[in-house]
Write an enzyme that holds these catalytic residues in place. Structure first.
Site, PDB file in Angstrom:
ATOM      1  N   HIS A  47       6.210  -5.534  11.660  1.00 50.73           N
ATOM      2  CA  HIS A  47       5.516  -4.251  11.800  1.00 50.73           C
ATOM      3  C   HIS A  47       5.221  -4.008  13.292  1.00 50.73           C
ATOM      4  O   HIS A  47       4.097  -3.729  13.701  1.00 50.73           O
ATOM      5  CB  HIS A  47       4.223  -4.249  10.975  1.00 50.73           C
TER       6      HIS A  47
ATOM      7  N   ASP B 120       5.673   4.582   5.182  1.00 44.40           N
ATOM      8  CA  ASP B 120       6.600   3.627   5.784  1.00 44.40           C
ATOM      9  C   ASP B 120       6.735   2.352   4.961  1.00 44.40           C
ATOM     10  O   ASP B 120       7.503   1.456   5.320  1.00 44.40           O
ATOM     11  CB  ASP B 120       6.192   3.294   7.225  1.00 44.40           C
ATOM     12  N   HIS B 121       6.017   2.291   3.842  1.00 46.42           N
ATOM     13  CA  HIS B 121       6.120   1.132   2.948  1.00 46.42           C
ATOM     14  C   HIS B 121       6.653   1.497   1.564  1.00 46.42           C
ATOM     15  O   HIS B 121       6.968   0.589   0.785  1.00 46.42           O
ATOM     16  CB  HIS B 121       4.756   0.451   2.811  1.00 46.42           C
TER      17      HIS B 121
ATOM     18  N   HIS C  52       0.845  -1.200   0.000  1.00 47.77           N
ATOM     19  CA  HIS C  52       0.000   0.000   0.000  1.00 47.77           C
ATOM     20  C   HIS C  52       0.879   1.248   0.000  1.00 47.77           C
ATOM     21  O   HIS C  52       2.111   1.156   0.085  1.00 47.77           O
ATOM     22  CB  HIS C  52      -0.976  -0.011   1.179  1.00 47.77           C
TER      23      HIS C  52
ATOM     24  N   HIS D  58       1.187   3.911   2.065  1.00 53.29           N
ATOM     25  CA  HIS D  58       1.665   4.637   3.240  1.00 53.29           C
ATOM     26  C   HIS D  58       3.181   4.773   3.170  1.00 53.29           C
ATOM     27  O   HIS D  58       3.890   3.870   2.702  1.00 53.29           O
ATOM     28  CB  HIS D  58       1.259   3.911   4.525  1.00 53.29           C
TER      29      HIS D  58
ATOM     30  N   HIS E 180      -7.509  -2.267   5.833  1.00 54.26           N
ATOM     31  CA  HIS E 180      -6.683  -1.213   6.412  1.00 54.26           C
ATOM     32  C   HIS E 180      -7.392   0.121   6.186  1.00 54.26           C
ATOM     33  O   HIS E 180      -8.510   0.158   5.652  1.00 54.26           O
ATOM     34  CB  HIS E 180      -5.297  -1.245   5.759  1.00 54.26           C
TER      35      HIS E 180
ATOM     36  N   ASP F 129      -0.385  -4.127   5.903  1.00 56.47           N
ATOM     37  CA  ASP F 129      -1.071  -3.678   7.114  1.00 56.47           C
ATOM     38  C   ASP F 129      -2.544  -4.073   7.038  1.00 56.47           C
ATOM     39  O   ASP F 129      -3.203  -3.874   6.007  1.00 56.47           O
ATOM     40  CB  ASP F 129      -0.960  -2.159   7.258  1.00 56.47           C
TER      41      ASP F 129
END
Length: 314
Positions: free
Chosen positions: A269, A67-68, A63, A65, A140, A211
């Site tokens: 995570h 942090d990915h 996805h 976000h 998510h 996530d």
């Protein structure tokens, strides 16, 4: 296959855990590596490993976000500096093409290799003679994918000594037997491939989830998997926060593995709130539901072979 965790933290980097990135090392199987998510500073983590960016030919993004995905531009650029010329394909949800292409264009990043970006939906996103990769939407706060990697049956090993004892000389005839072809010797004797080649073995199945809250899609992707990688941002005491932020607890991750009939579970995570003995407690809580549970740490490596998981580096 070997799985190496480059980042196992949640949300933002901490001193102990970088943001999400996982490498599936398939050098033995296909001579390449696959990367799942690419959090900030992933290429810095790679510098401390034997991983060569030019060997990464597929990147699967769960996805959008930060942090990915915030490590993608740097890694794509460095792959060129490091001599990468082979094509690279990025798979991910809608928006990943615009984000990557815009970043490359505005930063003037020059790539020395063909870059392909495929925005994918549920279903089969990749398939060849060795592997099938399936995707499904998880639960998510933004669209997020989970991936199921299925290795197709592996050809049985040729029993060379047995073949030699039946009169097969060194050379191309051994290759014919390995390929399933029967061989006729000059004296008229027929050596059957089935007599000297072991039966095919089932390939491995690996599930890597992005996530997600506890959801049916995660269970379906993890059905009878040899190994499931599941987020565990929260614990049993913070269940109310997990649902609020679209994440799972360690107990919920264990339930997914249990209900899916999986063999092994790795939790990743991990929130920065969990350190030291609290991480041990996370593992113990999950193991009370699903015994074969591990907690991932940055640089931890696991080998998946014949349905078993071996810890290579903690």
């Amino acid at each position: 296959m070997e799985l190496q965790f480059l980042g196992t933290g949640a949300g933002m980097p901490s001193k102990e855990r970088n943001t999400t990135a996982i490498v599936l090392n398939m050098l033995e199987e296909r001579g390449t590596m696959w990367l799942f998510d690419c959090g900030e500073a992933t290429q810095h983590r790679i510098l401390h490993t034997p991983i060569k960016p030019r060997k990464i030919d597929k990147i699967f993004i769960t996805h959008l976000h930060g942090d990915h995905i915030f490590g993608l531009p740097g890694l794509l650029g460095s792959r060129s500096f490091l001599g990468g010329t082979e094509p690279l394909t990025i798979y991910g949800p809608a928006g990943i093409r615009e984000w990557v292409e815009t970043t490359i264009r505005l930063s003037g990043t020059h790539l020395t290799y063909p870059l392909h970006i495929e925005e994918v939906d549920e279903g089969i996103v990749f398939d060849d003679e060795q592997f099938t990769v399936r995707a499904a939407w998880l639960s998510h706060v933004i669209p997020c994918l989970g991936y199921r990697i299925e290795q197709k049956p592996i050809a049985g090993a040729l029993q060379v000594e047995k073949a030699r004892a039946l009169g097969i000389p060194k050379g191309p005839l051994l290759g014919q037997l390995k390929r399933g072809e029967d061989v006729t010797l000059p004296n008229g004797q027929v050596v059957r491939s089935a007599d000297v080649v072991l039966p095919p073995k089932d390939g491995a199945t690996l599930t890597i989830l992005g996530d997600t809250k506890y959801c049916k899609a995660a269970i379906l992707l993890a059905q009878h998997a040899d190994l499931v990688v599941h987020e565990a941002t929260f614990d049993a005491e913070t269940t109310h926060l997990a649902a609020q932020y679209g994440h799972a607890t360690n107990i919920e991750a264990a339930r997914v593995a249990q209900e899916a009939g999986a063999k092994h579970l790795i939790l990743t995570h991990i929130s920065a709130r969990f350190v030291g003995e609290q991480v041990t407690k996370l593992q113990q809580q999950a193991a009370s539901v699903f015994a074969q549970t591990y907690i991932a740490h940055d640089f931890a490596a696991y080998r998946l072979h014949d349905g078993n998981v071996t810890i290579l580096t903690k």
